[in-house]
Design a protein around this motif. Structure first.
Motif, PDB file in Angstrom:
ATOM      1  N   MET A 466       0.828  -1.212   0.000  1.00 55.58           N
ATOM      2  CA  MET A 466       0.000   0.000   0.000  1.00 55.58           C
ATOM      3  C   MET A 466       0.861   1.261   0.000  1.00 55.58           C
ATOM      4  SD  MET A 466      -2.987  -1.339  -0.038  1.00 55.58           S
ATOM      5  CE  MET A 466      -3.830  -2.870   0.401  1.00 55.58           C
ATOM      6  N   ASN A 467       1.942   1.233   0.736  1.00 54.23           N
ATOM      7  CA  ASN A 467       2.788   2.415   0.879  1.00 54.23           C
ATOM      8  C   ASN A 467       3.499   2.769  -0.423  1.00 54.23           C
ATOM      9  OD1 ASN A 467       3.921   4.442   2.712  1.00 54.23           O
ATOM     10  ND2 ASN A 467       5.855   3.395   2.396  1.00 54.23           N
ATOM     11  N   ASN A 468       3.922   1.739  -1.172  1.00 53.39           N
ATOM     12  CA  ASN A 468       4.677   1.954  -2.407  1.00 53.39           C
ATOM     13  C   ASN A 468       3.885   1.608  -3.662  1.00 53.39           C
ATOM     14  OD1 ASN A 468       6.694   0.878  -0.150  1.00 53.39           O
ATOM     15  ND2 ASN A 468       7.799   2.321  -1.430  1.00 53.39           N
ATOM     16  N   LEU A 469       2.597   1.314  -3.500  1.00 55.85           N
ATOM     17  CA  LEU A 469       1.736   0.969  -4.641  1.00 55.85           C
ATOM     18  C   LEU A 469       2.324  -0.162  -5.480  1.00 55.85           C
ATOM     19  CD1 LEU A 469       0.617   4.545  -5.784  1.00 55.85           C
ATOM     20  CD2 LEU A 469      -0.613   2.931  -4.319  1.00 55.85           C
ATOM     21  N   LEU A 470       2.868  -1.188  -4.788  1.00 51.27           N
ATOM     22  CA  LEU A 470       3.431  -2.398  -5.414  1.00 51.27           C
ATOM     23  C   LEU A 470       4.691  -2.120  -6.233  1.00 51.27           C
ATOM     24  CD1 LEU A 470       0.277  -4.415  -6.589  1.00 51.27           C
ATOM     25  CD2 LEU A 470       1.798  -4.959  -4.682  1.00 51.27           C
ATOM     26  N   MET A 471       5.271  -0.944  -6.106  1.00 45.99           N
ATOM     27  CA  MET A 471       6.452  -0.632  -6.913  1.00 45.99           C
ATOM     28  C   MET A 471       7.661  -1.458  -6.505  1.00 45.99           C
ATOM     29  SD  MET A 471       6.588   3.374  -7.870  1.00 45.99           S
ATOM     30  CE  MET A 471       8.120   3.022  -8.697  1.00 45.99           C
ATOM     31  N   ARG A 472       7.727  -1.886  -5.248  1.00 46.78           N
ATOM     32  CA  ARG A 472       8.852  -2.718  -4.809  1.00 46.78           C
ATOM     33  C   ARG A 472       8.627  -4.191  -5.145  1.00 46.78           C
ATOM     34  NH1 ARG A 472      12.429  -0.084  -1.201  1.00 46.78           N
ATOM     35  NH2 ARG A 472      12.394   2.113  -1.828  1.00 46.78           N
ATOM     36  N   GLU A 473       7.427  -4.545  -5.569  1.00 48.72           N
ATOM     37  CA  GLU A 473       7.120  -5.947  -5.878  1.00 48.72           C
ATOM     38  C   GLU A 473       7.187  -6.244  -7.376  1.00 48.72           C
ATOM     39  OE1 GLU A 473       6.848  -6.931  -2.818  1.00 48.72           O
ATOM     40  OE2 GLU A 473       6.478  -4.872  -2.181  1.00 48.72           O
ATOM     41  N   LEU A 474       7.101  -5.209  -8.211  1.00 47.78           N
ATOM     42  CA  LEU A 474       7.043  -5.402  -9.664  1.00 47.78           C
ATOM     43  C   LEU A 474       8.182  -4.666 -10.356  1.00 47.78           C
ATOM     44  CD1 LEU A 474       3.209  -4.766 -10.215  1.00 47.78           C
ATOM     45  CD2 LEU A 474       4.350  -6.986 -10.106  1.00 47.78           C
ATOM     46  N   ILE A 523       9.766 -14.519   3.789  1.00 47.42           N
ATOM     47  CA  ILE A 523      10.765 -14.378   2.720  1.00 47.42           C
ATOM     48  C   ILE A 523      10.086 -14.421   1.358  1.00 47.42           C
ATOM     49  CG2 ILE A 523      12.710 -15.548   1.596  1.00 47.42           C
ATOM     50  CD1 ILE A 523      13.657 -16.387   4.382  1.00 47.42           C
ATOM     51  N   LEU A 524       9.102 -15.319   1.201  1.00 49.79           N
ATOM     52  CA  LEU A 524       8.380 -15.403  -0.071  1.00 49.79           C
ATOM     53  C   LEU A 524       7.613 -14.121  -0.357  1.00 49.79           C
ATOM     54  CD1 LEU A 524       7.171 -16.970  -2.517  1.00 49.79           C
ATOM     55  CD2 LEU A 524       5.389 -17.765  -0.950  1.00 49.79           C
ATOM     56  N   LEU A 525       6.835 -13.658   0.614  1.00 54.39           N
ATOM     57  CA  LEU A 525       5.949 -12.516   0.395  1.00 54.39           C
ATOM     58  C   LEU A 525       6.717 -11.211   0.202  1.00 54.39           C
ATOM     59  CD1 LEU A 525       3.183 -13.438   2.981  1.00 54.39           C
ATOM     60  CD2 LEU A 525       2.964 -13.449   0.495  1.00 54.39           C
ATOM     61  N   GLN A 526       7.942 -11.157   0.680  1.00 51.41           N
ATOM     62  CA  GLN A 526       8.741  -9.948   0.492  1.00 51.41           C
ATOM     63  C   GLN A 526       9.675 -10.041  -0.701  1.00 51.41           C
ATOM     64  OE1 GLN A 526      10.655  -9.154   4.249  1.00 51.41           O
ATOM     65  NE2 GLN A 526       8.758  -8.532   5.243  1.00 51.41           N
ATOM     66  N   ASN A 527       9.720 -11.206  -1.349  1.00 56.12           N
ATOM     67  CA  ASN A 527      10.584 -11.382  -2.522  1.00 56.12           C
ATOM     68  C   ASN A 527       9.864 -12.218  -3.577  1.00 56.12           C
ATOM     69  OD1 ASN A 527      13.428 -10.364  -1.447  1.00 56.12           O
ATOM     70  ND2 ASN A 527      12.511 -11.614   0.162  1.00 56.12           N
ATOM     71  N   LEU A 528       8.685 -11.798  -3.968  1.00 54.84           N
ATOM     72  CA  LEU A 528       7.898 -12.562  -4.933  1.00 54.84           C
ATOM     73  C   LEU A 528       8.573 -12.539  -6.307  1.00 54.84           C
ATOM     74  CD1 LEU A 528       4.387 -11.350  -3.795  1.00 54.84           C
ATOM     75  CD2 LEU A 528       5.287 -13.664  -3.573  1.00 54.84           C
ATOM     76  N   PRO A 529       8.606 -13.685  -7.002  1.00 55.66           N
ATOM     77  CA  PRO A 529       9.361 -13.796  -8.265  1.00 55.66           C
ATOM     78  C   PRO A 529       8.636 -13.180  -9.455  1.00 55.66           C
ATOM     79  CG  PRO A 529       8.320 -15.891  -7.747  1.00 55.66           C
ATOM     80  CD  PRO A 529       8.015 -14.979  -6.596  1.00 55.66           C
ATOM     81  N   THR A 530       8.706 -11.868  -9.565  1.00 58.23           N
ATOM     82  CA  THR A 530       8.012 -11.163 -10.650  1.00 58.23           C
ATOM     83  C   THR A 530       8.969 -10.528 -11.656  1.00 58.23           C
ATOM     84  OG1 THR A 530       7.944  -9.130  -9.354  1.00 58.23           O
ATOM     85  CG2 THR A 530       6.061 -10.620  -9.146  1.00 58.23           C
ATOM     86  N   MET A 531      10.269 -10.808 -11.561  1.00 54.35           N
ATOM     87  CA  MET A 531      11.234 -10.127 -12.425  1.00 54.35           C
ATOM     88  C   MET A 531      10.992 -10.417 -13.905  1.00 54.35           C
ATOM     89  SD  MET A 531      13.568  -7.941 -12.521  1.00 54.35           S
ATOM     90  CE  MET A 531      13.934  -7.771 -10.776  1.00 54.35           C
ATOM     91  N   HIS A 532      10.410 -11.594 -14.211  1.00 54.40           N
ATOM     92  CA  HIS A 532      10.155 -11.949 -15.609  1.00 54.40           C
ATOM     93  C   HIS A 532       8.810 -11.427 -16.115  1.00 54.40           C
ATOM     94  CE1 HIS A 532      13.117 -14.873 -14.190  1.00 54.40           C
ATOM     95  NE2 HIS A 532      13.479 -15.029 -15.438  1.00 54.40           N
ATOM     96  N   TRP A 533       8.045 -10.764 -15.273  1.00 54.10           N
ATOM     97  CA  TRP A 533       6.701 -10.340 -15.666  1.00 54.10           C
ATOM     98  C   TRP A 533       6.762  -9.292 -16.772  1.00 54.10           C
ATOM     99  CZ3 TRP A 533       2.133  -9.832 -11.801  1.00 54.10           C
ATOM    100  CH2 TRP A 533       1.906 -11.061 -11.175  1.00 54.10           C
ATOM    101  N   GLY A 534       5.699  -9.313 -17.597  1.00 54.47           N
ATOM    102  CA  GLY A 534       5.531  -8.316 -18.645  1.00 54.47           C
ATOM    103  C   GLY A 534       4.081  -7.885 -18.732  1.00 54.47           C
TER     104      GLY A 534
END
Length: 561
Positions: A466-474, A523-534
Motif C-alpha cells: 500500500m505504501n509503495n503501490l506495489l512498486m517494490r514488488e514489480l 521471505i516469499l511474500l517480500q521477494n515474490l518472483p516477478t522479475m520476468h513479468w511483462g
C-alpha cells in the motif's frame, strides 16, 4: 554363496557390487540423454575422433556392440531392476558403428558444401543489395537462412538412424566450434523459453529472437518501459490500430476524457503515454488550445517554488526532511537511473518542495518511489532509446526543466487522492490493509487460514504494497503498465489498488501453501518472483482485480464476516 546363487537364479540379476575385480565402479564417463542407449566406451572414443577420420570402409567391419555386452562390461555399476524394463527395451538395439560414422561424415560433408554455397551467395547478395540492407540486418538474415538449411539437411540425413546421427553430429561439431561459430544443432528456436537467461547470454541470440515471428523478448532486468519500446519488433496490426484510436481521440479540439479512459484501461502505447497521463491525471485541460499556456504557467510556478523554498533545505526545521530524502533516493530502483547525479538532484528538489507544501504529512518514506514512473514516462518524450543506459544529463536544460516540473505536478495530483496514507500514523494504509485481510478471507479462505496458522500478519507484508503501490514488488515496466489502468480507473490509486493487491496475493496461492513456517512465508511474500513479468501478466492481474471489484465493491457486507 548360497544366497548369491539364489538371487541369481530367482531374479536372473547381477549383483551391484562385484568383488575381486579389476574394474572400479563409479568411473567418470560421459552421460547421454534418455533418448540414447548407453555407449560402449570404445565406441565413444572412436566417435570423439570421428571429425578427423575419413569414413570407414566396409572392408574392415567391426562387430556391433549390443546392450547386453555393455551390461556385462559394466555390471559392477549397473543395477538392473524391475522398473527399468521400458528403458532396457528401448536400449537393447544394435548400434552399427559403420552406419553411425557414415551418417556423421555425410552430415559434416553436406554442412561444409552448404557453407561454401552460402558464402558465394552472400558475396553476390552483398554486391547487389549493398544499398538496400544495413550490414547488421544482413548478418541476422544470413544466420537464419544458414540454420534453417541445417535443419532441413539434418532431417534428410537422419532417416531411421536419427538418434545415432544426432549424437555423432554433436560430437563432431563440438570439435569445430571455433571455426563454425554458432553452428549448433537446434531444431527450433521456439524450444527455448522466451525471456530465459540463455537467450540473453549473447547478442546473436537476441538477433535470432527478433528476426523470428515470436513475441518480443522480456528482459530479465527491470527495463524502464513496457514491451512496446524501441529495440522490439514492429507493432502488430492490433497495436497500430490502438495507436490510431488514441491519436484520433487526442487530435480533437476537446478531448473526450471518458473515451480516453476506456482506451487507456488496457494499456497506453508508448508514443502517446506522456500526453495521456497528463490529461488523465488532471494536469492538463481537455481543451487543446489551453494546454500550452497551462504547461507554461505550471512550470513557471514550480520553479518559483524552487526559488522560494529550496534554499531553506539546510535550515534547522527542514534539514531533517532533506537529510531523509537524501538518504532514501539512492535506495530507489532502478539504480542505473537514480544514481546519476543529475537525476538525484532533480528528485531531491521534487520531494523537498512537495514536503514543504504539504505540512500535514511532510515527507514519508515511500513517497520517493512514486516520482520514478512519471519521470521515466516524461523522459520518453525526448528520447527513443531505453532510459536504463541513457545519460539524462545529455538532455537539453529546457527538456530537463520540463520533465522535472511535469513529474512534480503529476505526482502531486496522485498524492492528493491518497494523502491519508502518509499523514500521522498513516491511517489510510491501516484501513486498506484491514480491508485486504477481510477481502482475502472471503475470496480464498484457505490462504487466509494458512497465514493465520503461521502467525503472519497482513500488516507485515501488505503495508509496503500500500505504501509503495506495489512498486517494490514489480519491475518498473510492469508498474508503468499498471498505472495506465490506475489512471483510467475511477479512484484507481486509492480504491482499485485494494483489489489489485488481493488478486496479487491469491496469484501466489500455490507457493504460499507450500511454505510451512513463518520465516519461509515472510521471505516469499517480500521477494515474490516477478522479475520476468511483462504486459501479459499485468493484464491478467488487472482482469482478476476488476472481477473482484465488480463482485465486492458495491456490496461491502459481502466480504465482512
Amino acid at each position: 554363496m548360497n544366497s548369491r546363487k539364489k538371487m541369481s537364479s530367482e531374479g536372473n540379476k547381477k549383483q551391484f557390487w562385484k568383488r575381486n575385480t579389476a574394474k572400479v565402479p563409479g568411473s567418470i564417463q560421459h552421460v547421454y540423454g534418455a533418448q540414447h542407449p548407453p555407449f560402449d566406451p570404445l565406441l565413444h572414443a572412436n566417435l570423439i575422433k570421428a571429425g578427423n577420420k575419413p569414413p570407414l570402409t566396409p572392408g574392415k567391419p567391426k562387430k556391433a556392440t549390443t546392450f547386453q555386452e555393455f551390461e556385462s562390461i559394466t555390471s559392477d555399476a549397473w543395477d538392473v531392476g524391475d522398473d527399468d524394463d521400458e528403458l532396457l527395451a528401448m536400449a537393447a538395439q544394435n548400434l552399427n558403428i559403420e552406419v553411425v560414422m557414415e551418417t556423421a561424415n555425410k552430415v559434416i560433408e553436406n554442412h561444409s558444401k552448404l557453407q561454401e554455397r552460402q558464402q558465394q551467395q552472400q558475396q553476390q547478395q552483398q554486391l547487389q543489395l549493398d544499398d538496400v540492407f544495413e550490414p547488421e540486418d544482413k548478418e541476422v538474415e544470413e544466420e537464419v537462412v544458414q540454420e534453417d538449411a541445417e535443419e532441413v539437411d539434418g532431417e534428410e540425413e537422419e532417416g531411421e538412424h536419427e538418434e545415432a546421427a544426432e549424437t555423432a553430429a554433436e560430437l563432431s561439431f563440438s570439435s569445430e566450434a571455433g571455426s563454425h561459430g554458432d553452428s549448433r544443432l537446434v531444431k527450433s528456436f521456439s524450444e527455448a523459453p522466451i525471456g530465459s537467461p540463455k537467450e540473453l547470454a549473447g547478442e546473436q541470440a537476441l538477433h535470432r529472437q527478433q528476426s523470428l515471428p515470436h513475441r518480443p523478448v522480456i528482459p530479465l532486468v527491470a527495463r524502464m518501459a513496457d514491451q512496446n519500446t524501441s529495440g522490439t519488433p514492429a507493432m502488430t496490426e492490433r497495436e497500430a490500430s490502438r495507436l490510431d484510436k488514441f491519436k484520433q481521440v487526442l487530435a480533437g479540439p476537446n478531448t473526450d476524457l471518458e473515451e480516453l479512459r476506456k482506451l487507456s484501461w488496457s494499456g497506453i502505447p508508448r508514443q502517446v503515454r506522456p500526453i495521456t497521463w497528463k490529461l488523465l491525471s488532471g494536469y492538463l485541460p481537455a481543451n487543446a488550445e489551453r494546454r500550452e499556456s497551462t504547461l507554461q504557467r505550471k512550470r513557471q510556478e514550480y520553479f518559483g517554488f524552487i526559488e522560494q523554498y529550496y534554499d531553506s533545505r539546510n535550515d534547522e526545521h527542514h534539514q531533517d526532511t532533506y537529510r531523509q530524502i537524501h538518504i532514501d533516493i539512492p535506495r530507489m530502483s532502478p539504480e542505473s537511473l537514480v544514481l546519476q547525479p543529475k537525476v538525484t538532484e532533480i528528485f531531491e528538489r521534487i520531494l523537498f518542495i512537495w514536503a514543504i507544501r504539504h505540512p500535514a504529512s511532510g515527507y514519508v518514506q515511500g513517497i520517493n518511489d512514486l516520482v520514478t514512473p512519471f519521470f521515466v514516462v516524461y523522459v520518453f518524450e525526448y528520447i527513443e532509446e531505453e532510459v536504463e543506459n541513457f545519460d539524462v544529463s545529455s538532455l537539453q536544460e529546457d527538456a530537463l526543466r520540463n520533465i522535472e516540473a511535469d513529474s512534480f505536478w503529476c505526482m502531486s495530483k496522485l498524492l492528493d487522492g491518497i494523502q491519508d496514507n502518509y499523514t500521522f500514523a498513516q491511517p489510510g494504509i491501516q484501513r486498506k490493509v484491514k480491508a485486504l485481510e477481510e477481502l482475502v478471507s472471503r475470496i480464498d479462505d484457505t490462504v487466509h487460514r494458512h497465514l493465520q496458522q503461521y502467525e503472519v500478519e497482513y500488516l507485515q507484508f501488505a503495508f509496503r504494497w500500500m505504501n509503495n503501490l506495489l512498486m517494490r514488488e514489480l519491475p518498473l515496466r510492469c508498474t508503468i503498465r499498471l498505472w495506465d489502468t490506475y489512471q483510467a480507473e475511477p479512484e484507481g490509486f486509492s480504491h482499485f489498488h485494494l483489489y489489485v493487491c488481493a488478486a496479487f496475493l491469491v496469484r501466489w496461492r500455490k507457493e504460499i501453501l507450500e511454505e510451512r513456517d513463518f520465516q519461509g512465508l515472510m521471505i516469499l511474500l517480500q521477494n515474490l518472483p516477478t522479475m520476468h513479468w511483462g504486459n501479459e501478466e499485468v493484464s491478467v492481474l488487472l482482469a482478476e482485480a476488476y472481477r473482484l471489484k465488480f463482485a465486492f465493491a458495491d456490496a461491502p457486507n459481502h466480504y465482512k464476516r
